[in-house]
Design an enzyme around this catalytic site. Structure first.
Site, PDB file in Angstrom:
ATOM      1  N   HIS A 269      -2.555   6.967   3.720  1.00  0.00           N
ATOM      2  CA  HIS A 269      -1.408   6.124   4.068  1.00  0.00           C
ATOM      3  C   HIS A 269      -0.053   6.755   3.751  1.00  0.00           C
ATOM      4  CE1 HIS A 269      -1.019   1.531   5.005  1.00  0.00           C
ATOM      5  NE2 HIS A 269      -0.557   2.307   5.961  1.00  0.00           N
TER       6      HIS A 269
ATOM      7  N   CYS B 256       0.795  -1.231   0.000  1.00  0.00           N
ATOM      8  CA  CYS B 256       0.000   0.000   0.000  1.00  0.00           C
ATOM      9  C   CYS B 256       0.823   1.274   0.000  1.00  0.00           C
ATOM     10  CB  CYS B 256      -0.937   0.019   1.216  1.00  0.00           C
ATOM     11  SG  CYS B 256      -2.039  -1.405   1.330  1.00  0.00           S
TER      12      CYS B 256
END
Length: 449
Positions: free
Chosen positions: A114, A59
């Site tokens: 993120h 990610c």
């Protein structure tokens, strides 16, 4: 429609989370996986479908590469970091959202960031006019039900909201029930943003959805629809959410002037029973196998990007930065290494071949593999995450056209390939010496040499 709108197309970029190459119907999955994906399949027929779109290992690094056009080994955003620890990209990094914002675009992000979880590093600080979503990742939704969880030690996860120039605010607790609801809220906000900005000013909309990340739990409205479990239900929901955003573009008469992109951030989930599929490829995310690198990419832009085209030409996620900048007539930074290649001529059908022949592949700070034309060289061998990495004295070499499962080493019969791959690796390593990477956890004030 005014001249400015024609010169600066809208961009809608949807990024699925942990969606493997083999999940969608148009990539050989869909009904076979117990989850038809008619909306995304139809999008593929209206645009170009890429079979050789490559990303980073998981990610954080992929999202960093997407936002900056730079490999994460350069930015220091190399892995997921728990809450309360330094993480993400430093303020010096220039994001694609900042390029669009500086050019007068309306910008919004609804979803998983993120890339920083403190003031100065939230999406609203990095080029987005508005943001609603989670600063880190979906695993945190399980905190509240975890054995021994102590809120006095680890702060509860929240869904957050932020606007440029204002402090970000905590909204809903990100628990398992909100995990089910969040993609519906992201989609509703995306559709409202499209409607609000239709034919007023060009916009850049980034929608990093949370499906199919573990825990892969569908909205209650989709629970049980597949009869094949939560994972299939969630895949059906994701397809429907993408369809809602497509409809918002089309119903507001923006189809012709909108570049609509759907992609995934990395290969599939490896956890059982939520096991994802990489289709014909071997491996899952957190590995250097082809199943980790290759993910879906579909791009629609009517009368500009060829409809119904399918290509196996190599593209990398870092390429989206300069390519979108070129399409929208934006200036890219000249004071740093941009690893991405402008693929606009290839994308628009003005040239037959991609501008990319290969790339290096790091997991964290370790060189794991290098891919060039039809071949891949592994320096470290690891088929499954956390299964133990075998550092190879003699790297494995695979022809991934002849051997997509990466099972037969061709060092002996096709060894000439080692030369160009080694040169590509050496050139990249030399560039890291000339332009030292930003260390992970670097402070906001860090300035690259």
């Amino acid at each position: 429609m005014n001249i400015k709108m024609r010169a600066h197309p809208n961009i809608v970029l949807i990024l699925a989370d942990n969606l493997g190459w083999g999940e969608l119907g148009c990539y050989g999955g869909g009904a076979i996986r117990g989850a038809p994906t008619p909306r995304i399949d139809a999008l593929a027929l209206e645009g170009t479908r890429f079979l050789n779109f490559n990303v980073e290992s998981d990610c954080v690094p992929t999202r960093s590469a997407l936002m900056t056009g730079r490999h994460p080994i350069r930015t220091g955003a190399i892995q997921s970091v728990p809450a309360g620890l330094p993480q993400g990209i430093i303020p010096w990094e220039k994001t694609i959202a900042e390029l669009f914002s500086d050019a007068g675009y309306a910008t919004a992000m609804y979803g998983k960031w993120h890339l920083g979880d403190k003031e100065g590093r939230y999406p609203k600080d990095k080029g987005f006019d508005e943001w609603y979503g989670i600063p880190r990742t979906t695993n945190e939704s399980m905190f509240f039900d975890a054995i021994g969880y102590d809120e006095s030690i680890v702060e509860p996860p929240y869904v957050m909201e932020g606007f440029k120039g204002k402090p970000a605010e905590k909204k809903e607790l990100y628990d398992l029930e909100m995990r089910r609801k969040i993609d519906a809220e992201l989609t509703d906000r995306s559709c409202e943003f499209i409607k609000r900005n239709a034919n007023k000013k060009p916009f850049f909309l980034y929608v990093p959805l949370t499906q199919l990340h573990f825990p892969t739990l569908p909205h209650r409205e989709f629970e049980g629809v597949s009869k094949h479990g939560d994972f299939a239900d969630s895949l059906i929901e994701m397809d429907a959410r993408v369809g809602q955003i497509i409809d918002a573009v089309d119903q507001n008469h923006l189809t012709e002037n909108t570049v609509f992109i759907f992609a995934s951030d990395n290969g599939p989930e490896y956890r059982r029973p939520w096991r994802g599929s990489a289709g014909m490829w071997t491996g899952t995310y957190h590995t250097a196998m082809e199943g980790a690198l290759r993910v879906p990419l579909i791009i629609r832009w009517p009368n500009k990007i060829p409809a119904g085209k399918v290509t196996n030409e190599m593209i990398h996620v870092v390429d989206l930065f300069p390519t979108l900048a070129q399409i929208a007539n934006l200036e890219t930074p000249k004071d740093r290494i941009i690893d991405g290649l402008d693929q606009s001529e290839f994308l628009l059908g003005k040239q037959l071949k991609s501008n990319r022949e290969g790339f290096v592949y790091f997991i964290k700070t370790e060189l794991r593999a290098a891919k060039w034309r039809d071949w891949k060289m592994h320096f470290v061998w690891e088929i499954e995450p956390n299964a133990g990495a075998n550092h190879l004295e003699t790297p494995y070499l695979f022809n991934i056209v002849q051997d997509p499962k990466e099972e037969s080493d061709v060092n002996t019969t096709q060894g000439w390939v080692r030369g160009p791959i080694r040169k590509m690796v050496i050139n990249f390593q030399n560039s890291l010496k000339e332009h030292p990477p930003i260390p992970p956890g670097a402070p906001d004030e860090f300035q690259p040499k």
